[in-house]
Write a protein that holds these residues in place. Structure first.
Motif, PDB file in Angstrom:
ATOM      1  N   LYS A 189      11.112  -2.646  -3.195  1.00  0.00           N
ATOM      2  CA  LYS A 189       9.877  -1.967  -2.673  1.00  0.00           C
ATOM      3  C   LYS A 189       8.601  -2.411  -2.636  1.00  0.00           C
ATOM      4  CE  LYS A 189      12.587   2.227  -1.433  1.00  0.00           C
ATOM      5  NZ  LYS A 189      12.980   3.325  -1.939  1.00  0.00           N
ATOM      6  N   THR A 190       8.495  -3.115  -3.934  1.00  0.00           N
ATOM      7  CA  THR A 190       7.134  -3.521  -4.419  1.00  0.00           C
ATOM      8  C   THR A 190       6.924  -4.976  -3.402  1.00  0.00           C
ATOM      9  OG1 THR A 190       7.085  -2.588  -6.622  1.00  0.00           O
ATOM     10  CG2 THR A 190       5.721  -4.596  -6.129  1.00  0.00           C
TER      11      THR A 190
ATOM     12  N   THR B 223       4.113  -5.722  -0.839  1.00  0.00           N
ATOM     13  CA  THR B 223       3.123  -6.993  -0.988  1.00  0.00           C
ATOM     14  C   THR B 223       3.317  -7.799   0.262  1.00  0.00           C
ATOM     15  OG1 THR B 223       3.509  -7.131  -3.365  1.00  0.00           O
ATOM     16  CG2 THR B 223       2.781  -8.873  -2.479  1.00  0.00           C
TER      17      THR B 223
ATOM     18  N   GLN C 278       1.222  -6.183   2.645  1.00  0.00           N
ATOM     19  CA  GLN C 278      -0.134  -6.109   2.355  1.00  0.00           C
ATOM     20  C   GLN C 278      -0.581  -7.635   2.696  1.00  0.00           C
ATOM     21  OE1 GLN C 278      -0.637  -5.635  -1.829  1.00  0.00           O
ATOM     22  NE2 GLN C 278      -2.653  -5.990  -2.061  1.00  0.00           N
TER      23      GLN C 278
ATOM     24  N   TYR D  55      -3.865  -8.676   5.384  1.00  0.00           N
ATOM     25  CA  TYR D  55      -5.024  -9.532   5.018  1.00  0.00           C
ATOM     26  C   TYR D  55      -5.234 -10.842   6.078  1.00  0.00           C
ATOM     27  CZ  TYR D  55      -5.163  -7.789   0.244  1.00  0.00           C
ATOM     28  OH  TYR D  55      -5.428  -6.942  -0.932  1.00  0.00           O
TER      29      TYR D  55
ATOM     30  N   TRP E 178      -5.008  -3.816  -9.602  1.00  0.00           N
ATOM     31  CA  TRP E 178      -4.277  -4.308  -8.538  1.00  0.00           C
ATOM     32  C   TRP E 178      -4.993  -4.272  -7.033  1.00  0.00           C
ATOM     33  CZ3 TRP E 178       1.425  -4.286  -9.856  1.00  0.00           C
ATOM     34  CH2 TRP E 178       2.265  -4.851  -8.793  1.00  0.00           C
ATOM     35  N   PRO E 179      -5.248  -5.367  -6.478  1.00  0.00           N
ATOM     36  CA  PRO E 179      -5.771  -5.106  -5.202  1.00  0.00           C
ATOM     37  C   PRO E 179      -4.667  -4.724  -4.073  1.00  0.00           C
ATOM     38  CG  PRO E 179      -5.272  -7.620  -5.889  1.00  0.00           C
ATOM     39  CD  PRO E 179      -4.774  -6.781  -6.943  1.00  0.00           C
ATOM     40  N   THR E 180      -5.199  -3.656  -3.439  1.00  0.00           N
ATOM     41  CA  THR E 180      -4.208  -3.310  -2.275  1.00  0.00           C
ATOM     42  C   THR E 180      -5.148  -3.453  -0.828  1.00  0.00           C
ATOM     43  OG1 THR E 180      -5.133  -0.889  -2.251  1.00  0.00           O
ATOM     44  CG2 THR E 180      -3.464  -1.661  -4.071  1.00  0.00           C
ATOM     45  N   VAL E 181      -4.383  -3.017   0.107  1.00  0.00           N
ATOM     46  CA  VAL E 181      -4.949  -3.059   1.544  1.00  0.00           C
ATOM     47  C   VAL E 181      -6.193  -1.944   1.757  1.00  0.00           C
ATOM     48  CG1 VAL E 181      -3.013  -3.732   2.642  1.00  0.00           C
ATOM     49  CG2 VAL E 181      -3.344  -1.618   2.372  1.00  0.00           C
TER      50      VAL E 181
ATOM     51  N   LEU F 162       5.477   6.207 -10.454  1.00  0.00           N
ATOM     52  CA  LEU F 162       6.408   5.571  -9.992  1.00  0.00           C
ATOM     53  C   LEU F 162       7.963   5.907  -9.828  1.00  0.00           C
ATOM     54  CD1 LEU F 162       6.547   2.742  -8.218  1.00  0.00           C
ATOM     55  CD2 LEU F 162       6.826   1.633 -10.344  1.00  0.00           C
TER      56      LEU F 162
ATOM     57  N   GLU G 273       6.481   5.421  -4.397  1.00  0.00           N
ATOM     58  CA  GLU G 273       7.704   4.083  -4.627  1.00  0.00           C
ATOM     59  C   GLU G 273       6.949   2.761  -4.596  1.00  0.00           C
ATOM     60  OE1 GLU G 273      11.431   4.949  -2.475  1.00  0.00           O
ATOM     61  OE2 GLU G 273      10.369   5.915  -1.277  1.00  0.00           O
ATOM     62  N   GLY G 274       7.752   1.594  -4.772  1.00  0.00           N
ATOM     63  CA  GLY G 274       7.173   0.346  -5.008  1.00  0.00           C
ATOM     64  C   GLY G 274       6.369   0.029  -3.848  1.00  0.00           C
ATOM     65  N   ASP G 275       6.431   0.278  -2.582  1.00  0.00           N
ATOM     66  CA  ASP G 275       5.575  -0.189  -1.646  1.00  0.00           C
ATOM     67  C   ASP G 275       4.247   0.663  -1.467  1.00  0.00           C
ATOM     68  OD1 ASP G 275       7.279   1.911  -0.939  1.00  0.00           O
ATOM     69  OD2 ASP G 275       7.395   1.311   1.347  1.00  0.00           O
TER      70      ASP G 275
ATOM     71  N   ILE H  41       2.437   0.899  -3.685  1.00  0.00           N
ATOM     72  CA  ILE H  41       1.321   0.117  -4.823  1.00  0.00           C
ATOM     73  C   ILE H  41       0.501  -0.680  -3.645  1.00  0.00           C
ATOM     74  CG2 ILE H  41       1.009  -1.415  -6.563  1.00  0.00           C
ATOM     75  CD1 ILE H  41       3.756  -0.798  -7.541  1.00  0.00           C
ATOM     76  N   GLY H  42       0.991  -1.669  -2.896  1.00  0.00           N
ATOM     77  CA  GLY H  42       0.356  -2.411  -2.041  1.00  0.00           C
ATOM     78  C   GLY H  42      -0.173  -1.820  -0.926  1.00  0.00           C
ATOM     79  N   LYS H  43       0.114  -0.690  -0.654  1.00  0.00           N
ATOM     80  CA  LYS H  43      -0.509   0.371   0.310  1.00  0.00           C
ATOM     81  C   LYS H  43      -1.853   1.027  -0.293  1.00  0.00           C
ATOM     82  CE  LYS H  43       3.592   1.961   2.828  1.00  0.00           C
ATOM     83  NZ  LYS H  43       4.424   3.255   2.655  1.00  0.00           N
TER      84      LYS H  43
ATOM     85  N   ALA I  43       7.567  -5.161 -11.577  1.00  0.00           N
ATOM     86  CA  ALA I  43       6.710  -5.095 -10.332  1.00  0.00           C
ATOM     87  C   ALA I  43       5.621  -6.080 -10.172  1.00  0.00           C
ATOM     88  CB  ALA I  43       6.431  -3.536 -10.342  1.00  0.00           C
TER      89      ALA I  43
ATOM     90  N   ALA J  42       5.408  -8.941  -7.252  1.00  0.00           N
ATOM     91  CA  ALA J  42       4.318  -8.849  -6.445  1.00  0.00           C
ATOM     92  C   ALA J  42       3.840 -10.298  -6.271  1.00  0.00           C
ATOM     93  CB  ALA J  42       3.241  -7.978  -6.600  1.00  0.00           C
TER      94      ALA J  42
END
Lengths: 356, 356
Positions: free
Chosen positions: A242-243, A247, A250, A254, B135-138, B183, B218-220, B222-224, B240, B244
């Motif tokens: 899922k990570t 990503t 993401q 971008y 951690w950079p995210t959107v 998580l 969940e894992g996804d 993080i990026g969100k 993770a 990523a």
């Protein structure tokens, strides 16, 4: 003339069932004409859909089931309520009865795992089933398991995953000796959890068992495609999957934002549109849809529940390939070829070596 | 006039030390002119480099240490050999002695963690330190911890990470009540490992403790950027992070390949080059370099060992911000504000609830 492959389908599983399932089956049939389908579910919903797809109608049977397992049902509840009567159970039962080569559902993962395990039973020599994902990498597709069939693992179960994953790699990738890596946090021998180090020892001694043991790999080795099969415990595997999905989305966001930032970039994006479409296709999660339940006396494919007909087409194609390549025989053969498997099965099945 | 911030630097840590470290410090000084440096390491290597950077020379001291910790040294070994004499230890010691506000090293992570813990000791009320990543995210940057300071965790330690992470979020993001997520593999209450569910219960009761508990992520997520702070056990966090990183590189490779596939796409890439450069900059791992060791009586920053002067500049900037925002006081305040912390510290410190 090739023999037919029969796929037993839970037509009611997933958010857009049964329409997305039936439409996906029609698309899958166009690509692999010797596929036959058994649809399990509510006849009054399935039959009218089949009128839209005459070729599919001629290549399938419909078996009525009133009961449908809800997406949020607990596995134990689903098993109690749905055994012998739900579309999910009946889809699996057809594999057990030898009527179908493989089963597929887009329904509740926990319930599907529970029913599949209960109905098909673990294979001899395998302590616990796992869910394998086909993971696209810069090199080629690879296998990663377990994706969360169960959480927590011991050394023996990781060894089982290595056996299962390498059999799947031999089925899918035509490679006689796939490489297997154990997911860890550092590739030095000193690092990591005890049960992973223990599994590494067993796998090191098992060279010649239908795969080549590579040693430890780290999270970034997945996307690099360092090995053909990455073995990990279900919780970690699920988080990693899922990570990675997060990503990828993401980075796509971008990219979209960057390309819209000024008119010169927009012009560039216009010229590069065929490349960007190819990239989008490569990153489309629907193209590699389907977790493979492994280690049972029969193969069950789990499709993403939220996918559309394109996603179902991919998952049905994967189911077809699993059946065509005799995955079950390959696994059974792997179990027999594993030289220290007896030693591995003598390990405690719930290792105390779980903590650091 | 702002007060000076003094950073104690292990000048010998990392693959390109001491050159990349010294050069990075010069770049960092240009951005934050009130930074002062104490460099620990081999004088005969550091002094000639400083001749190239006269402004930096005027803003630093050099303290000679003969001993350098190797990248592959075991933590216990490093501690035995390097205590009181190595550049890594002395960099940390300067924080303990009140000479510097923060320490930084690009050396061996395990050794640095061991030395920092031994020298600075865990803060009162915190059972175990953690490493936090920015951690950079959107949406914006978020905090994820633990990145592998230790592997394995129990409920109490996850609660500690929530306290530490939210204090860091308050320092970095100017948000009074950051959101915290645990998580897990599924957001339903029924899923997951027992120690995570136990931590979730404690955090649910702790609203008002300087953060808002969001529940499972969940894992996804993080990026969100679903939450400001993602809390997880060190093994999972490390996998993770690296997964990523691997995925981001993989997508970048796909993009490069796609844009080179034909001349029209190449023309498009030419027009879109400013956008692609912006994307490259956004995805440059050197731009967000530095893990924050938290939960000790002093802040230590770990830079990537393989990075160059740009990466060191980022890590030194992070160190500066940590010192400027009084992170230690913020953490100490968080510990006091956490209403059920007493209850949490009464939990067994190595919970048997670790397995599924």
């Amino acid at each position: 003339m090739t023999e037919n492959i029969t796929i037993s389908v839970d037509a009611m599983g997933g958010d857009h069932a049964p329409r997305a399932v039936i439409h996906g089956a029609d698309l899958a049939l166009r690509e692999r004409k010797n596929t036959r389908f058994i649809f399990h579910g509510r006849k009054e919903q399935i039959d009218p859909l089949l009128e839209e797809f005459p070729k599919l109608k001629a290549a399938c049977q419909v078996r009525h089931c009133e009961e449908v397992i809800a997406m949020d049902e607990k596995p134990s509840q689903a098993l109690r309520k749905g055994r012998n009567v739900s579309s999910m159970w009946m889809a699996i039962q057809a594999v057990k009865d030898g009527e179908a080569d493989v089963a597929i559902s887009g329904g509740n993962t926990g319930a599907l795992m529970a029913m599949a395990t209960f109905c098909l039973r673990p294979m001899e020599g395998i302590s616990r089933p796992g869910i394998a994902a086909i993971w696209p990498t810069v090199r080629s597709d690879i296998i990663v398991l377990d994706m969360g069939a169960t959480i927590g693992a011991d050394a023996r179960q990781l060894v089982d995953y290595a056996i299962l994953g390498s059999a799947l790699a031999r089925s899918l990738f035509d490679s006689e000796k796939p490489t297997v890596g154990l997911l860890n946090i550092g590739t030095e021998e000193v690092k990591g959890l005890d049960y992973i180090k223990e599994a590494s020892k067993i796998l090191s001694q098992a060279n010649g068992a239908g795969f080549t043991y590579h040693g430890f790999v780290e999270g970034d080795d997945i996307g690099k495609g360092t090995v053909d099969v990455v073995v990990t415990e279900g919780f970690v595997g699920n988080v990693a999957l899922k990570t990675a999905e997060g990503t990828a989305r993401q980075v796509a966001t971008y990219l979209r934002t960057a390309l819209k930032s000024n008119w010169v970039s927009m012009l560039g994006a216009f010229f590069a549109s065929s490349a960007l479409t190819a990239l989008r296709r490569k990153m489309d999660p629907r193209a590699v849809n389907g977790g493979v339940f492994m280690g049972l006396n029969g193969v069950v494919i789990k499709s993403h529940g939220g996918t559309d007909e394109i996603g179902y087409k991919s998952a049905l194609g994967l189911a077809y390939e699993m059946a065509r390549s005799n995955l079950i025989e390959k696994i059974s053969d792997s179990v027999k070829r594993f030289p220290v498997h007896v030693a591995a099965s003598e390990l405690p099945s719930d290792s105390e070596a779980k903590s650091a």
